[in-house]
Design a protein around this motif. Structure first.
Motif, mmCIF file in Angstrom:
data_model
loop_
_atom_site.group_PDB
_atom_site.id
_atom_site.type_symbol
_atom_site.label_atom_id
_atom_site.label_comp_id
_atom_site.label_asym_id
_atom_site.label_seq_id
_atom_site.Cartn_x
_atom_site.Cartn_y
_atom_site.Cartn_z
ATOM 1 N N PRO A 23 -0.553 -9.294 69.819
ATOM 2 C CA PRO A 23 -0.107 -8.297 70.835
ATOM 3 C C PRO A 23 -1.363 -7.158 70.891
ATOM 4 C CG PRO A 23 1.657 -8.715 69.346
ATOM 5 C CD PRO A 23 0.602 -9.511 68.704
ATOM 6 N N GLU A 24 -2.305 -7.085 70.218
ATOM 7 C CA GLU A 24 -3.331 -6.300 70.103
ATOM 8 C C GLU A 24 -4.267 -6.755 71.322
ATOM 9 O OE1 GLU A 24 -4.415 -3.739 68.204
ATOM 10 O OE2 GLU A 24 -3.210 -3.794 66.642
ATOM 11 N N ARG A 26 -3.561 -7.452 74.465
ATOM 12 C CA ARG A 26 -2.857 -6.817 75.532
ATOM 13 C C ARG A 26 -4.046 -5.942 76.141
ATOM 14 N NH1 ARG A 26 2.721 -4.119 74.033
ATOM 15 N NH2 ARG A 26 1.488 -3.546 72.319
ATOM 16 N N LEU A 73 6.926 -12.023 70.632
ATOM 17 C CA LEU A 73 5.997 -11.571 71.834
ATOM 18 C C LEU A 73 6.508 -10.983 72.806
ATOM 19 C CD1 LEU A 73 3.220 -14.533 71.192
ATOM 20 C CD2 LEU A 73 3.064 -12.252 70.176
ATOM 21 N N GLN A 76 7.272 -7.713 72.706
ATOM 22 C CA GLN A 76 5.886 -6.754 72.910
ATOM 23 C C GLN A 76 5.412 -6.618 74.402
ATOM 24 O OE1 GLN A 76 4.195 -4.989 70.718
ATOM 25 N NE2 GLN A 76 5.416 -5.437 69.009
#
Length: 302
Positions: A23-24, A26, A73, A76
């Motif tokens: 997710p980082e 993104r 995911l 997120q």
């Protein structure tokens, strides 16, 4: 620029730690993730001798794990696709990367010092050598206590300050073409690093060293001007010594968050025998490393 990525997983504690970092990404433009699990031929008998019930059970367990990761995911805000393949792990990863048109493969490796010489698994090594797209090797710290293994992720704002190591080779130029566009991934600063081989410098006179230094600084300055045009803030750095040690030392000194390096340099044949600078940097770095492969070298080897 990294809108669609591929993440191969074996559902181990190490893979799950890297998964938690997805997710980082993104902030680097990642919108779609292809989750891949490969049922290796070494783990399950070949099809002609396969126990179909065993294969069904293995596949069902993999589907359950992928479903859990997919839901996490999607929660997120990412779009997720899942695939299960059977065969040679490296071949499947490369084939899926091409088939799914991903812009990057994300792998994981434990961070250690150069002296400890962490050996990447054979799968990661082969993916680094053969991938047609950039490979981001995420790092994590392994904590072993009372017989248990836990991992601590190292993945916050990894594109913020990039250290780009170059030997001015065609492959390094390919990597630089990507570095120029990293502002789209949230990059604010770029350190341009060139390492002058300490062993080679021993055979140079003072005048020859001065001429080499002036030439290298001009080359870095040309790269600096290009980055400024792309809205980035570059810094120039020349170090002397062993390439891998100086790359890692430069990254630490500059407090970089990511190392970007080409898969091969000028001395490609020599490095293939010794283990490439890129592979050794990936093994030893405590920071994430983005490895870029020269596309012409891929075509020539087919």
């Amino acid at each position: 620029m990294f809108e669609r990525i591929l993440f191969p997983t074996d559902f181990s504690v190490f893979a799950n730690t890297v998964f938690a970092c997805l997710p980082e990404l993104r902030s680097a433009g990642v919108r779609e993730v292809v989750l891949l699990h490969v049922i290796a031929t070494t783990d399950v008998p070949l099809p002609e001798t396969l126990n179909r019930e065993s294969m069904a059970w293995v596949k069902m367990r993999a589907e359950e794990e992928l479903h859990i990761q997919r839901m996490a995911l999607e929660g997120q805000g990412l779009r997720v696709y899942t695939r299960i393949e059977y065969g040679n792990v490296v071949n499947c990863i490369i084939d899926v990367a091409v088939d799914e048109h991903v812009s990057m493969i994300v792998l994981g490796a434990q961070g250690k010092s150069l002296s400890a010489r962490l050996l990447l698994g054979s799968v990661a090594n082969e993916v680094l050598r053969r991938s047609p797209v950039p490979v981001l090797v995420q790092k994590f710290r392994v904590i072993r206590e009372m017989g248990h293994v836990a991992c601590k992720k190292v993945c916050t704002s990894i594109f913020q300050h990039v250290l780009y190591a170059t030997d001015f080779s065609p492959c390094a130029a390919e990597a630089f073409n990507l570095v120029k566009r990293l502002k789209q991934a949230g990059t604010e600063r770029v350190t341009l690093l060139h390492v002058q081989d300490g062993h080679m410098l021993k055979h140079y006179s003072t005048a020859q060293r001065a001429a080499l230094d002036a030439e290298d600084r001009q080359r870095l300055h040309n790269l600096e001007c290009a980055l400024v045009l792309f809205g980035l803030q570059p810094e120039l750095l020349i170090r002397q010594g062993h390439p891998v040690r100086e790359i890692l030392g430069g990254a630490q000194m500059q407090n970089a968050s990511l190392i970007v390096i080409a898969s091969h340099g000028h001395s490609q044949l020599k490095e293939m025998l010794m283990g490439t600078i890129a592979e050794n940097a990936v093994r030893a770095s405590t920071l994430p490393v983005l490895v870029i492969r020269y596309q012409e070298s891929i075509i020539n080897k087919r």
